[in-house]
Design a protein around this motif. Sequence first.
Motif, mmCIF file in Angstrom:
data_model
loop_
_atom_site.group_PDB
_atom_site.id
_atom_site.type_symbol
_atom_site.label_atom_id
_atom_site.label_comp_id
_atom_site.label_asym_id
_atom_site.label_seq_id
_atom_site.Cartn_x
_atom_site.Cartn_y
_atom_site.Cartn_z
ATOM 1 N N UNK A 70 -49.559 18.586 -23.675
ATOM 2 C CA UNK A 70 -48.845 18.231 -24.909
ATOM 3 C C UNK A 70 -47.400 18.659 -24.946
ATOM 4 N N UNK A 71 -46.842 19.033 -23.789
ATOM 5 C CA UNK A 71 -45.427 19.423 -23.766
ATOM 6 C C UNK A 71 -44.530 18.198 -23.904
ATOM 7 N N UNK A 72 -43.437 18.372 -24.609
ATOM 8 C CA UNK A 72 -42.372 17.356 -24.655
ATOM 9 C C UNK A 72 -41.035 18.099 -24.538
ATOM 10 N N UNK A 73 -39.979 17.354 -24.247
ATOM 11 C CA UNK A 73 -38.640 17.947 -24.324
ATOM 12 C C UNK A 73 -38.151 17.771 -25.760
ATOM 13 N N UNK A 74 -37.813 18.877 -26.404
ATOM 14 C CA UNK A 74 -37.438 18.803 -27.827
ATOM 15 C C UNK A 74 -36.286 17.834 -28.051
ATOM 16 N N UNK A 75 -35.315 17.853 -27.130
ATOM 17 C CA UNK A 75 -34.126 17.020 -27.350
ATOM 18 C C UNK A 75 -34.395 15.543 -27.119
ATOM 19 N N UNK A 76 -35.527 15.234 -26.486
ATOM 20 C CA UNK A 76 -35.843 13.834 -26.170
ATOM 21 C C UNK A 76 -36.975 13.306 -27.053
ATOM 22 N N UNK A 77 -37.283 14.054 -28.107
ATOM 23 C CA UNK A 77 -38.417 13.683 -28.948
ATOM 24 C C UNK A 77 -37.951 13.360 -30.362
ATOM 25 N N UNK A 78 -38.157 12.112 -30.751
ATOM 26 C CA UNK A 78 -37.718 11.645 -32.059
ATOM 27 C C UNK A 78 -38.823 11.871 -33.092
ATOM 28 N N UNK A 79 -38.420 12.390 -34.233
ATOM 29 C CA UNK A 79 -39.388 12.683 -35.296
ATOM 30 C C UNK A 79 -39.630 11.429 -36.138
ATOM 31 N N UNK A 80 -40.923 11.117 -36.311
ATOM 32 C CA UNK A 80 -41.283 9.963 -37.157
ATOM 33 C C UNK A 80 -42.114 10.402 -38.362
ATOM 34 N N UNK A 81 -42.750 11.594 -38.264
ATOM 35 C CA UNK A 81 -43.577 12.092 -39.370
ATOM 36 C C UNK A 81 -43.760 13.595 -39.257
ATOM 37 N N UNK A 82 -44.664 14.152 -40.094
ATOM 38 C CA UNK A 82 -44.882 15.603 -40.082
ATOM 39 C C UNK A 82 -45.405 16.062 -38.715
ATOM 40 N N UNK A 83 -44.937 17.233 -38.282
ATOM 41 C CA UNK A 83 -45.358 17.754 -36.970
ATOM 42 C C UNK A 83 -45.447 19.271 -37.002
ATOM 43 N N UNK A 84 -46.295 19.799 -36.131
ATOM 44 C CA UNK A 84 -46.294 21.245 -35.879
ATOM 45 C C UNK A 84 -45.855 21.454 -34.434
#
Length: 634
Positions: A70-84
């Motif tokens: 479940x790792x992602x790069x924070x700078x390459x991840x677009x927010x579309x809804x609520x997340x933890x």
Amino acid sequence: MPKILFKPTNRSVDIEKGDNLLQAAAKADVHINASCGGEGTCGKCKVVVTGDGYSSDNRSKLTAEEIDEGYVLACQTTVLGDLTILVPLESELLGKSRGKIKTLTSTLESWNEQLENLPLDPKVFKKYLELAAPSLEDSVSDSSRILRRLQKDLSATDIVVELAVLKDLETLIRDADWKVTATLVKESSHYRLVRVENGNTASRQFAIAVDIGTTTCSGALVDLNKKEILFESSEYNGQISLGDDVISRMVFAKKGDGLQLLQKRAAETIDKLINDLLKKNGVEKNDVDLIIVAGNTIMTHLFYGVTTDRIREAPYVPVFSFGPLVSGDDLNITALPDAKVASFPCVASYLGGDITSGVVASGLIESDKLTLYIDIGTNGEIVLGSGSDWLVGCSCSAGPAFEGGGVKNGIRSIDGAIERVLIERDTYETVFTTIGDKQAIGICGSGLIDLLAELFLSGAIDKRGKINQDLSTDRVRKTPEGGWEYVVAWSQVTGIDKDIVISEVDIDNLMRAKAAVYAGITTLVEGVGVEIGEIDQVLIAGSFGNYIRIKEAITIGLLPDIPNELYKFVGNGSLFGCAKAVIDQGVLLEAGKITANMSYQELSADNKFMEKYMSALFLPHTDEGLFPSVKFEK
Ligand code: FES
């Protein structure tokens, strides 16, 4: 608006749909390492995301296992809804170790001795006045009563009164029984009355000096009446979360409200320094009226909240060289909103106020010696000169490798950082010491220089920095990505439950950094037609510079191979220059003259620099004759 919850800090923030997780973390004041400023190239901003409300395209820096987990790069991840979001240890390590950096206090004594000899002529100063009460014979206005006296005492005709002073004056001056302290700002052609206080407070006049480093900000509290630095303090520049080096910060500044965030982080860092300095010395905020800062051109622009866009592209033009005199409030300095803030002038886009400040403070222009002044930080700034006759400067992007950036287990000079390393010549076992004798959590700049020198001298790496794969030691091993690495400390003895290693990629970054500094030095020296051997002294400045061991720095080809005794550490010259300038405003004027007189050599367009850089990408250099003192031992 989507809500993002960050673990383990439990900080949450509401952000716009379409923002990325790095921006969300910045807004929530959650530190995530972001060496490349969000370009997606460093792979340091790994986080684990829970929830469906996101899209993440660029996973090139993640292993298959990390993607499964479940790792992602924070700078390459677009927010579309609520997340933890879980920020793992390796992504917040630099943030966790933000505390106080080791600062050398040994230089303070010598600095204070030099400050004693300065004239006391601060830009902002107090004047105690005992005035006659008004009468029918003498009924001039309250402000005219003050001005009349000041004009006489200061032999000045032109004194302007700020509106804020007038608003409280009627009550204040009567409560004070006409005994007041005036605070004035000395402008080039006139004085400005900025405050009137009840009674005599002139015995309490303090000022703050600040060096805004790309990585570290240092501050000093100066007692103006005693002409003495009372205390020095350092903090990591809070902008680190938004990019490791000046290029990454400029990249970040271009995105959305990036510039405002960077400005705010600089102001917050300076606030922390001020609060720490005042608290530790029991000084009231009211008694501090002046802050003088110095930083490289990009740091100075970001501190003023001014765009750096043109600095990035040829012909590399900054918006300003001389920053205006403003109030703390204008720059979000909440600790001292009413204090006046001035800055050292910058010479060029990549030769900033930290250099003009350092050069003034070092006494270089008063010496006949042919002097090389090197400020080694994330940016290597170099000046060569002899007295005030001529000065030429250049800047080379060393990158953050010597300050821990771009090196897997690189950290800054904090407790637990490996600072000295020896490698047994027969067994390739390591012996190391850490700052504060704490469990090792990484390797700082001086440790990396030692390590590189030891790896080379022991034969564990070759001239090109390639690891010798045939060594009979399990310290040399293949990385999961297929490269090679050397284990400096096994997990059993580290404080991070992981081995501390140096890989060929890390070594490559260090080689590039050292090559850039050496090529900068030699291009500058040869450019003015002198030989390295003709240099009378080398002044090493910068908070990082304090910790460098000259012999090891020569061994890896970072510094020229000239006698050790010609090298002299001057500490954080930029900070010292600011401390001088708060006492004597003539120092800032002197810096202005240096700015006008210093020639700037632009290296990015210099073929000779590129040639020298390529030649320096070896240990110690392709031309071993340049480093006769380096003896390969195996
Ligand atoms: Fe995200 Fe560098 S890859 S900040």
